[in-house]
Write a protein that holds these residues in place. Structure first.
Motif, mmCIF file in Angstrom:
data_model
loop_
_atom_site.group_PDB
_atom_site.id
_atom_site.type_symbol
_atom_site.label_atom_id
_atom_site.label_comp_id
_atom_site.label_asym_id
_atom_site.label_seq_id
_atom_site.Cartn_x
_atom_site.Cartn_y
_atom_site.Cartn_z
ATOM 1 N N GLY A 60 0.731 -1.340 -0.156
ATOM 2 C CA GLY A 60 -0.037 0.054 0.200
ATOM 3 C C GLY A 60 0.898 1.463 0.111
ATOM 4 O O GLY A 60 0.433 2.313 -0.648
ATOM 5 N N THR A 61 1.971 1.151 0.457
ATOM 6 C CA THR A 61 2.915 2.458 0.595
ATOM 7 C C THR A 61 3.508 2.611 -0.959
ATOM 8 O O THR A 61 3.435 3.840 -1.272
ATOM 9 N N LEU A 64 0.904 4.540 -2.848
ATOM 10 C CA LEU A 64 0.720 6.045 -2.299
ATOM 11 C C LEU A 64 1.939 6.614 -3.244
ATOM 12 O O LEU A 64 1.437 7.675 -3.418
ATOM 13 N N THR A 85 -4.303 8.689 10.842
ATOM 14 C CA THR A 85 -4.044 7.642 9.730
ATOM 15 C C THR A 85 -2.745 6.947 9.841
ATOM 16 O O THR A 85 -1.982 7.210 10.893
ATOM 17 N N PHE A 86 -2.382 5.871 9.220
ATOM 18 C CA PHE A 86 -1.124 5.329 9.137
ATOM 19 C C PHE A 86 -0.033 6.055 8.378
ATOM 20 O O PHE A 86 -0.486 7.060 7.531
ATOM 21 N N ALA A 88 2.124 6.099 6.084
ATOM 22 C CA ALA A 88 2.217 6.233 4.814
ATOM 23 C C ALA A 88 1.153 6.988 4.065
ATOM 24 O O ALA A 88 1.687 7.732 3.092
ATOM 25 N N VAL A 135 -8.952 9.829 3.793
ATOM 26 C CA VAL A 135 -8.505 8.310 4.278
ATOM 27 C C VAL A 135 -10.010 7.778 4.969
ATOM 28 O O VAL A 135 -10.667 8.233 5.821
ATOM 29 N N ASP A 161 -7.177 7.336 0.278
ATOM 30 C CA ASP A 161 -6.495 6.271 1.060
ATOM 31 C C ASP A 161 -7.685 5.399 1.345
ATOM 32 O O ASP A 161 -8.306 5.387 2.510
ATOM 33 N N CYS A 163 -7.470 1.988 2.205
ATOM 34 C CA CYS A 163 -6.988 0.776 2.686
ATOM 35 C C CYS A 163 -7.729 0.182 3.706
ATOM 36 O O CYS A 163 -7.695 -1.144 3.830
ATOM 37 N N HIS A 164 -8.532 0.783 4.319
ATOM 38 C CA HIS A 164 -9.318 0.268 5.378
ATOM 39 C C HIS A 164 -10.726 -0.280 4.943
ATOM 40 O O HIS A 164 -11.625 -0.779 5.804
ATOM 41 N N SER A 192 -4.372 -1.794 0.538
ATOM 42 C CA SER A 192 -3.170 -2.610 1.032
ATOM 43 C C SER A 192 -3.950 -4.015 1.168
ATOM 44 O O SER A 192 -5.076 -4.150 1.736
ATOM 45 N N HIS A 194 -2.053 -6.110 3.289
ATOM 46 C CA HIS A 194 -1.464 -6.458 4.403
ATOM 47 C C HIS A 194 -2.159 -7.523 5.194
ATOM 48 O O HIS A 194 -3.432 -7.241 5.067
ATOM 49 N N LYS A 197 -5.545 -6.347 6.887
ATOM 50 C CA LYS A 197 -6.363 -5.574 6.072
ATOM 51 C C LYS A 197 -7.562 -6.714 5.639
ATOM 52 O O LYS A 197 -7.199 -7.830 5.911
ATOM 53 N N GLY A 204 1.020 -6.304 -0.414
ATOM 54 C CA GLY A 204 0.500 -6.204 -1.531
ATOM 55 C C GLY A 204 -0.251 -4.837 -1.497
ATOM 56 O O GLY A 204 -0.508 -4.388 -0.529
ATOM 57 N N TYR A 355 -5.041 5.978 15.690
ATOM 58 C CA TYR A 355 -3.460 6.024 15.496
ATOM 59 C C TYR A 355 -3.067 6.957 16.644
ATOM 60 O O TYR A 355 -3.798 8.059 17.056
HETATM 61 C C1 LIG Z 1 -2.010 -0.305 5.684
HETATM 62 C C2 LIG Z 1 -1.936 1.005 5.602
HETATM 63 C C3 LIG Z 1 -1.295 1.591 4.670
HETATM 64 C C4 LIG Z 1 -0.022 0.996 3.932
HETATM 65 O O1 LIG Z 1 -0.255 -0.164 3.317
HETATM 66 P P1 LIG Z 1 1.217 -1.215 3.505
HETATM 67 O O2 LIG Z 1 0.518 -2.142 2.523
HETATM 68 O O3 LIG Z 1 1.350 -1.866 4.640
HETATM 69 O O4 LIG Z 1 2.276 -0.639 3.043
HETATM 70 C C5 LIG Z 1 -1.636 2.858 3.992
HETATM 71 N N1 LIG Z 1 -2.578 3.520 4.617
HETATM 72 C C6 LIG Z 1 -3.271 3.189 5.679
HETATM 73 C C7 LIG Z 1 -4.646 3.816 5.871
HETATM 74 C C8 LIG Z 1 -3.269 1.773 5.962
HETATM 75 O O5 LIG Z 1 -3.877 1.462 6.876
#
Ligand SMILES: *Cc1c(COP(=O)(O)O)cnc(C)c1O
Length: 410
Positions: A60-61, A64, A85-86, A88, A135, A161, A163-164, A192, A194, A197, A204, A355
């Motif tokens: 996911g990073t 981005l 947020t995370f 990244a 996000v 973003d 990811c969630h 993401s 991970h 997730k 990935g 976070y």
């Molecule tokens: C997990 C996450 C990322 C990064 O994803 P990775 O696959 O771990 O690099 C980015 N933004 C948010 C909000 C995330 O939860």
């Protein structure tokens, strides 16, 4: 209840036999990477989130980072994101030399507050900001229809973003459900894979978009900036064939070249190796088939927590049951959060904190961010705790979690 058997994390992947088979099949095939599973996964994922295009990347990073590159973020460009947020989500701007400007969260939704963003934009000369990175925190979809209106007014791009929130959605002004990452109200969206997730691929990531130009650019940037598409080649055919000014007389110099040779490729931009392997894509593809099932279960779990905590004075502002929420996390704000967190750990319940406000990380403090800058995010951080939330959480284990929380406050 056999309490010693409990060991409950806040999130957990679920790998079944068909996942294992899917990966094994690739391991026995001709391709470990750059094989057919990548395009298959991309197509299936684009279908799932209802976008036109999808580009699989290593995490996911990286997704981005490539988005920031594709949108030409450069030194001095200012981009707005949320502090909850995370890391990244903000770091991708820094990778490209841009500046991160945080705007506070809405204390009820925990999402980037559009009014705070509007204020930043209104208080600065036009052209100060280049983009916004909202996000879908915890799985709750940002209302991107509102954000794109603001973004268009100030000529900004949007990276969602998400990811969630694969499978999450918001309802637009025409009462239509808009899936996270569908590209209708953002230039680009990222996901993401991970293991914590929704969809696990080991590591990935995925970028989704409806913009063909951005898609082509991302596709190249993911793999060193190299293209094998002869429609895009810039150098001449005779150069590519190696017959321009050949040192051997009577060689093929004078032959007319109709085509680029089969080996030829061009590096046209400074790209990266951010590819995802074939066996990871096979795992992602297999997991994607259960994504809807997982989402249904997550929403069930949320409902049970919600009922259990209704009207309890020691729990405030729980995220609650919200339509379209994808529940990557189930977040509550709790009285004596530290005590509750430690107590739950003693009971083998591993809640987590999402976070720590990003603007107060030492890295971001060096740019002048300080306590008091984002009051809602900072208050939220004092109380937030993410309770166990994953599809394979059993009813029994969830009841155990709820019992222990109630027990702590009685
Ligand atoms: C997990 C996450 C990322 C990064 O994803 P990775 O696959 O771990 O690099 C980015 N933004 C948010 C909000 C995330 O939860």
């Amino acid at each position: 209840m056999g309490e010693s058997n409990h060991n409950i994390p806040y999130g957990k992947q679920h790998i079944n036999e068909s996942d294992i088979e899917a990966v094994t099949e690739v391991l026995k095939s001709d391709y470990l990477t750059q094989g057919p599973k990548i395009a298959e996964f991309e197509e299936a994922f684009a279908n799932y989130v209802e976008s036109k295009y999808a580009v699989a990347v290593s995490n996911g990073t990286a997704a981005l980072h490539l988005c920031a590159l594709a949108l030409d973020v450069t030194e001095g460009d200012k981009v707005i994101t949320t502090p909850i947020t995370f890391a990244a989500s903000a770091n991708c701007v820094r990778y490209c030399g841009g500046e991160v400007d945080f705007a506070d969260i809405d204390p009820d939704t925990y999402l980037l507050d559009i009014e705070k963003v509007r204020k930043l934009l209104e208080d600065s000369p036009k052209g100060t900001y280049k983009g916004i990175i909202p996000v879908d925190f915890a799985g709750r979809a940002v209302n991107l229809e509102a954000f794109i209106e603001l973004a268009d007014e100030y000529n900004l791009w949007i990276i969602e973003d998400a990811c969630h929130a694969p499978g999450g959605y918001f309802t637009d002004s025409k009462a239509k459900q808009q899936r996270c990452g569908n590209g209708n109200f953002a230039d680009l969206a990222i996901f993401s894979f991970h293991p914590v997730k929704h969809i696990a691929a080991g590591e990935g990531g995925m970028i989704t978009t409806n913009d063909e130009k951005l898609y082509n650019k991302l596709f190249k940037l993911r793999s060193h900036g190299i293209t094998k598409n002869k429609e895009e080649f810039q150098n001449s055919k005779s150069f590519a064939a190696g017959i321009q000014n050949s040192k051997f007389r009577n060689s093929s110099d004078h032959r007319r070249i109709q085509n680029y040779p089969a080996w030829y490729m061009e590096m046209q931009e400074l790209g990266y190796n951010y590819r995802l392997t074939d066996f990871q894509c096979a795992l992602g593809l297999s997991q994607l088939q259960r994504a809807d099932e997982g989402l249904v279960r997550r929403r069930e779990i949320a409902k049970v927590y919600d009922e259990a905590f209704k009207g309890k004075s020691f729990i405030k502002n729980q995220s609650g049951v919200v339509e379209g929420h994808a529940y990557h996390l189930y977040v509550i704000e709790a009285e004596d959060r530290l005590g509750l967190y430690n107590y739950l750990r003693e009971q083998n319940i591993y809640a987590q904190i999402h976070y720590i406000p990003l603007h107060l990380m030492p890295y971001y403090r060096q740019f002048g961010w300080k306590v008091g800058d984002m009051p809602h995010a900072e208050t939220y951080y004092k109380h937030c705790i993410s309770l166990p939330m994953f599809p394979t959480l059993s009813d029994e284990d969830q009841q155990y979690v709820i019992e222990k929380i109630m027990g702590y406050y009685s």
